[in-house]
Write a protein that holds these residues in place. Structure first.
Motif, PDB file in Angstrom:
ATOM      1  N   PRO A 116       0.657  -1.163   0.069  1.00  0.00           N
ATOM      2  CA  PRO A 116       0.106   0.142   0.050  1.00  0.00           C
ATOM      3  C   PRO A 116       0.838   1.262   0.199  1.00  0.00           C
ATOM      4  O   PRO A 116       0.541   2.196  -0.433  1.00  0.00           O
ATOM      5  CB  PRO A 116      -0.851  -0.183   1.414  1.00  0.00           C
ATOM      6  CG  PRO A 116       0.081  -0.996   2.268  1.00  0.00           C
ATOM      7  CD  PRO A 116       0.543  -2.058   1.078  1.00  0.00           C
ATOM      8  N   PHE A 117       1.998   1.227   0.569  1.00  0.00           N
ATOM      9  CA  PHE A 117       2.815   2.481   0.627  1.00  0.00           C
ATOM     10  C   PHE A 117       3.520   2.929  -0.916  1.00  0.00           C
ATOM     11  O   PHE A 117       3.511   3.892  -1.142  1.00  0.00           O
ATOM     12  CB  PHE A 117       4.191   2.082   1.424  1.00  0.00           C
ATOM     13  CG  PHE A 117       3.410   1.680   2.910  1.00  0.00           C
ATOM     14  CD1 PHE A 117       2.827   2.379   3.794  1.00  0.00           C
ATOM     15  CD2 PHE A 117       4.227   0.325   3.427  1.00  0.00           C
ATOM     16  CE1 PHE A 117       2.842   2.410   5.044  1.00  0.00           C
ATOM     17  CE2 PHE A 117       3.703   0.215   4.875  1.00  0.00           C
ATOM     18  CZ  PHE A 117       2.907   1.038   5.309  1.00  0.00           C
ATOM     19  N   LEU A 118       3.816   1.745  -1.644  1.00  0.00           N
ATOM     20  CA  LEU A 118       3.959   1.964  -2.966  1.00  0.00           C
ATOM     21  C   LEU A 118       2.929   2.381  -3.703  1.00  0.00           C
ATOM     22  O   LEU A 118       2.993   3.397  -4.674  1.00  0.00           O
ATOM     23  CB  LEU A 118       4.702   0.513  -3.700  1.00  0.00           C
ATOM     24  CG  LEU A 118       6.194   0.314  -3.247  1.00  0.00           C
ATOM     25  CD1 LEU A 118       6.443  -0.971  -4.013  1.00  0.00           C
ATOM     26  CD2 LEU A 118       7.197   1.258  -3.163  1.00  0.00           C
ATOM     27  N   THR A 119       1.963   1.916  -3.668  1.00  0.00           N
ATOM     28  CA  THR A 119       0.664   2.143  -4.348  1.00  0.00           C
ATOM     29  C   THR A 119       0.208   3.694  -4.117  1.00  0.00           C
ATOM     30  O   THR A 119       0.153   4.580  -5.138  1.00  0.00           O
ATOM     31  CB  THR A 119      -0.716   1.387  -3.839  1.00  0.00           C
ATOM     32  OG1 THR A 119      -0.241   0.018  -4.354  1.00  0.00           O
ATOM     33  CG2 THR A 119      -1.726   1.723  -4.449  1.00  0.00           C
ATOM     34  N   GLU A 120       0.193   4.283  -2.923  1.00  0.00           N
ATOM     35  CA  GLU A 120       0.000   5.550  -2.575  1.00  0.00           C
ATOM     36  C   GLU A 120       1.362   6.619  -2.999  1.00  0.00           C
ATOM     37  O   GLU A 120       1.025   7.595  -3.479  1.00  0.00           O
ATOM     38  CB  GLU A 120      -0.179   5.926  -1.107  1.00  0.00           C
ATOM     39  CG  GLU A 120      -0.414   7.054  -0.539  1.00  0.00           C
ATOM     40  CD  GLU A 120      -0.918   7.281   0.949  1.00  0.00           C
ATOM     41  OE1 GLU A 120      -1.397   8.382   1.163  1.00  0.00           O
ATOM     42  OE2 GLU A 120      -0.817   6.267   1.458  1.00  0.00           O
TER      43      GLU A 120
END
Length: 229
Positions: free
Chosen positions: A16-20
């Motif tokens: 989720p950190f890469l996605t955001e």
């Protein structure tokens, strides 16, 4: 065999950190491509070009709208959106033929105790019992013959009161857990009802978690109400 673009998207979607970071433009795509390239080559069993990885990341970035990430979690207005409860104990028992009878026994024992907290969750192989500290002896009385797998005491519960419309909103729980993860706050357990989300935390994590959830409440109070159906 998977293509480079498919593998890159799979790699990004798992974090989720890469996605955001990609969606908000916070990440340097060339540097990210350099870092994930060895992993891609290992998974695909072939050389992977830097330019191909960067192109795949740019395509992912273009498909993820930024405005959705800024939407606050919808909470029920004026209903005490954030509440706390301290001194909780979580007991996990092995699921057995007598588990249902033990659950009924516990609820009967706890009924005279007004204001006390008891929650029983039946899983596939385990049964989890959350109770107020003073009721632990009742749990032991009801489940005394069952196999205790784990117990965590002195936990704090923080409860967000959600608007019923959030059931139709993808990523509501993720939005809350993501903010906690960014601040390195570990969640011991999470419980949800139709319009409530409750997280259980160690005492050392409670203050930081309360601050994060208070920010969510503040955003929700300043947001427009959901459209009427």
């Amino acid at each position: 065999m998977q293509s480079i673009a498919t593998k890159v998207e799979q790699y990004v979607s798992e974090s989720p950190f890469l996605t955001e970071g990609i969606a908000t433009g916070l990440l340097n795509l060339s540097e990210l491509a350099r870092q994930i390239r060895p992993h891609l080559e290992s998974d695909l069993w072939k050389p992977v070009g830097q330019a191909a990885v960067v192109m795949a990341l740019r395509r992912i970035s273009g498909r993820r709208p930024q405005h959705d990430l800024a939407q606050p979690v919808l909470l029920a207005p004026r209903l005490g959106e954030l509440t706390t409860r301290a001194d909780l104990t979580v007991s996990t028992y092995r699921l057995a033929d007598a588990s249902s009878a033990c659950q009924r026994h516990l609820l009967a024992l706890a009924e005279p105790h007004d204001g006390a907290f008891v929650c029983v969750t039946r899983g596939v192989h385990e049964m989890l019992v959350v109770c107020s500290g003073p009721l632990l002896h009742l749990v032991e009385q009801a489940f005394g013959q069952q196999r205790l797998l784990a117990r965590v005491e002195n936990l704090t519960a923080l409860t967000l009161r959600l608007h019923p419309e959030t059931r139709k909103t993808p990523g509501v729980y993720h939005a809350v857990l993501k903010k906690l993860a960014w601040d390195k706050i570990a969640v011991v357990h999470m419980m949800c009802t139709f319009s409530e989300m409750t997280i259980l935390l160690e005492p050392s994590q409670t203050g930081a978690a309360f601050a994060v959830l208070s920010q969510i409440v503040g955003q929700a109070l300043n947001a427009p109400p959901p459209p009427a159906k």
